[in-house]
Each structure stands twice: as C-alpha cells, then as structure tokens.
Design a protein around this motif. Structure first.
Motif, PDB file in Angstrom:
ATOM      1  N   LYS A  57       0.694  -1.176   0.002  1.00  0.00           N
ATOM      2  CA  LYS A  57      -0.008   0.242  -0.039  1.00  0.00           C
ATOM      3  C   LYS A  57       0.822   1.309  -0.019  1.00  0.00           C
ATOM      4  O   LYS A  57       0.478   2.191  -0.657  1.00  0.00           O
ATOM      5  N   CYS A  58       2.094   1.113   0.451  1.00  0.00           N
ATOM      6  CA  CYS A  58       2.783   2.162   0.638  1.00  0.00           C
ATOM      7  C   CYS A  58       3.355   2.589  -0.821  1.00  0.00           C
ATOM      8  O   CYS A  58       3.510   3.831  -1.123  1.00  0.00           O
ATOM      9  N   MET A  59       3.701   1.590  -1.601  1.00  0.00           N
ATOM     10  CA  MET A  59       4.132   1.846  -2.683  1.00  0.00           C
ATOM     11  C   MET A  59       3.091   2.459  -3.687  1.00  0.00           C
ATOM     12  O   MET A  59       3.273   3.509  -4.554  1.00  0.00           O
ATOM     13  N   ALA A  66       9.493   6.378  -4.925  1.00  0.00           N
ATOM     14  CA  ALA A  66      10.457   6.236  -3.936  1.00  0.00           C
ATOM     15  C   ALA A  66      10.367   4.807  -3.383  1.00  0.00           C
ATOM     16  O   ALA A  66      11.235   4.296  -2.799  1.00  0.00           O
ATOM     17  N   ILE A  67       9.212   4.003  -3.598  1.00  0.00           N
ATOM     18  CA  ILE A  67       9.082   2.644  -3.073  1.00  0.00           C
ATOM     19  C   ILE A  67       8.783   1.542  -4.177  1.00  0.00           C
ATOM     20  O   ILE A  67       7.829   1.959  -4.975  1.00  0.00           O
ATOM     21  N   THR A  68       9.521   0.681  -4.315  1.00  0.00           N
ATOM     22  CA  THR A  68       9.474  -0.320  -5.047  1.00  0.00           C
ATOM     23  C   THR A  68       9.660  -1.631  -4.515  1.00  0.00           C
ATOM     24  O   THR A  68      10.173  -1.928  -3.280  1.00  0.00           O
ATOM     25  N   GLN A  69       9.128  -2.687  -5.231  1.00  0.00           N
ATOM     26  CA  GLN A  69       9.130  -3.894  -4.664  1.00  0.00           C
ATOM     27  C   GLN A  69      10.365  -4.702  -5.333  1.00  0.00           C
ATOM     28  O   GLN A  69      10.543  -4.745  -6.575  1.00  0.00           O
ATOM     29  N   ASN A  70      11.283  -5.308  -4.554  1.00  0.00           N
ATOM     30  CA  ASN A  70      12.471  -5.892  -5.002  1.00  0.00           C
ATOM     31  C   ASN A  70      11.953  -7.315  -5.861  1.00  0.00           C
ATOM     32  O   ASN A  70      11.330  -8.132  -5.134  1.00  0.00           O
ATOM     33  N   THR A  73      13.198 -10.598  -3.743  1.00  0.00           N
ATOM     34  CA  THR A  73      12.634 -10.919  -2.458  1.00  0.00           C
ATOM     35  C   THR A  73      11.164 -10.739  -2.045  1.00  0.00           C
ATOM     36  O   THR A  73      10.700 -11.056  -1.182  1.00  0.00           O
ATOM     37  N   GLY A  74      10.785  -9.654  -2.809  1.00  0.00           N
ATOM     38  CA  GLY A  74       9.173  -9.430  -2.719  1.00  0.00           C
ATOM     39  C   GLY A  74       9.268  -8.268  -1.728  1.00  0.00           C
ATOM     40  O   GLY A  74       8.069  -7.822  -1.501  1.00  0.00           O
ATOM     41  N   VAL A  75      10.124  -7.746  -1.161  1.00  0.00           N
ATOM     42  CA  VAL A  75      10.195  -6.736  -0.190  1.00  0.00           C
ATOM     43  C   VAL A  75      10.308  -5.679  -0.854  1.00  0.00           C
ATOM     44  O   VAL A  75      10.751  -5.094  -1.758  1.00  0.00           O
ATOM     45  N   TYR A  76       9.287  -4.683  -0.004  1.00  0.00           N
ATOM     46  CA  TYR A  76       9.114  -3.304  -0.577  1.00  0.00           C
ATOM     47  C   TYR A  76       9.951  -2.726   0.136  1.00  0.00           C
ATOM     48  O   TYR A  76      10.291  -2.536   1.206  1.00  0.00           O
ATOM     49  N   MET A  77      10.910  -1.682  -0.807  1.00  0.00           N
ATOM     50  CA  MET A  77      11.881  -0.956  -0.290  1.00  0.00           C
ATOM     51  C   MET A  77      11.980   0.507  -0.641  1.00  0.00           C
ATOM     52  O   MET A  77      11.198   0.977  -1.529  1.00  0.00           O
ATOM     53  N   ILE A  78      12.549   1.379   0.159  1.00  0.00           N
ATOM     54  CA  ILE A  78      12.293   2.925  -0.144  1.00  0.00           C
ATOM     55  C   ILE A  78      13.721   3.502  -0.533  1.00  0.00           C
ATOM     56  O   ILE A  78      14.742   3.031  -0.143  1.00  0.00           O
ATOM     57  N   ASN A  79      13.875   4.040  -1.780  1.00  0.00           N
ATOM     58  CA  ASN A  79      14.673   4.666  -2.363  1.00  0.00           C
ATOM     59  C   ASN A  79      14.987   6.170  -1.683  1.00  0.00           C
ATOM     60  O   ASN A  79      14.185   6.798  -2.150  1.00  0.00           O
ATOM     61  N   LYS A  80      15.786   5.959  -0.765  1.00  0.00           N
ATOM     62  CA  LYS A  80      15.784   7.237   0.039  1.00  0.00           C
ATOM     63  C   LYS A  80      16.234   8.666  -0.802  1.00  0.00           C
ATOM     64  O   LYS A  80      15.867   9.711  -0.464  1.00  0.00           O
ATOM     65  N   LYS A  81      17.105   8.501  -1.950  1.00  0.00           N
ATOM     66  CA  LYS A  81      17.114   9.519  -2.922  1.00  0.00           C
ATOM     67  C   LYS A  81      15.648  10.094  -3.531  1.00  0.00           C
ATOM     68  O   LYS A  81      15.697  11.429  -3.952  1.00  0.00           O
TER      69      LYS A  81
END
Length: 129
Positions: A57-59, A66-70, A73-81
């Motif tokens: 939901k965050c993505m 800034a938020i994508t799913q790897n 792994t399926g983990v949602y990650m934040i691109n801090k840039k």
C-alpha cells in the motif's frame, strides 16, 4: 516473498529488544517512534509485535517512485534519494509500522532480521512465503 513474521501464539514479554534493535539499526538511537516494529496490545490483552506485512500500500500512494518491490525477495524498499518525506506512505500503512523521522526519508521494514535476532523469546522470524 521474504517476510518478517510473528510465530503464532508465541508470548511476547514486551521487553522492546526488537524495537531497540530496529531503531538503532536505522537511526543509531533507541526510540520507539523510529522503529519499524511496534509492540501493541493483543486480543487477549497481552503484548504482540506489529510487523510489516509487505502489502505494498505504501508503494501505491507514493507519487515519487521512492518505493519499489524487490523482484527477488518481494520486499518493498524505499529509495531514500527519491523520497521527499511527504508521509503519505506512513499514513496508509495498515500496521502503523512505517517511520518518518523529521528531516529524514521514510523507512520501513526490509525483513533484515535484526529484530528477530534481538528477541529473547524467539518469536520473530524471517520466512519465505
């Protein structure tokens, strides 16, 4: 998909070791507000960890990509840039485990397992689902 989970019917003693490990890993300080895991009251009145369920939901609400799913792994990650710290992802998180520290990009659970290693009760685990 890689996920942090709470073992079913496992007792949490609310020692906050997992919360401390997470906030210290992300922000180099123990602060419950800066942890991506929360200890809440369970249905039985006891303590229970709230963890990211990797729902995405965050993505969906992030307007800055800034938020994508790897894909591995399926983990949602934040691109801090790319994160502009607008807080929309924090607001929509159903588990209330996303963090927005002032003057920092948002952060969320990446299923790293630091909290699971810190838990003296062994109730947290990173699993493939």
């Amino acid at each position: 998909m890689k996920k942090l989970t709470v073992k079913k019917d496992a007792p949490c003693m609310a020692c906050l070791a997992c919360v401390s490990a997470c906030s210290t890993a992300f922000y180099k300080e123990f602060n419950e507000d800066y942890s991506c895991i929360r200890i809440v009251s369970g249905k039985d009145g006891g303590a229970k960890p709230n963890v990211c369920i990797q729902c995405g939901k965050c993505m969906k609400v992030c307007e800055h990509d800034a938020i994508t799913q790897n894909p591995k792994t399926g983990v949602y990650m934040i691109n801090k840039k790319n994160c502009v710290s607008c807080g929309k992802c924090v607001e929509v998180c159903p588990m209330k485990v996303m963090v927005l520290k002032p003057e920092n990009p948002a952060s969320k659970c990446i299923a790293c397992g630091i909290c699971a290693k810190a838990c003296p009760m062994g109730i947290l685990e990173v699993v493939e689902k």
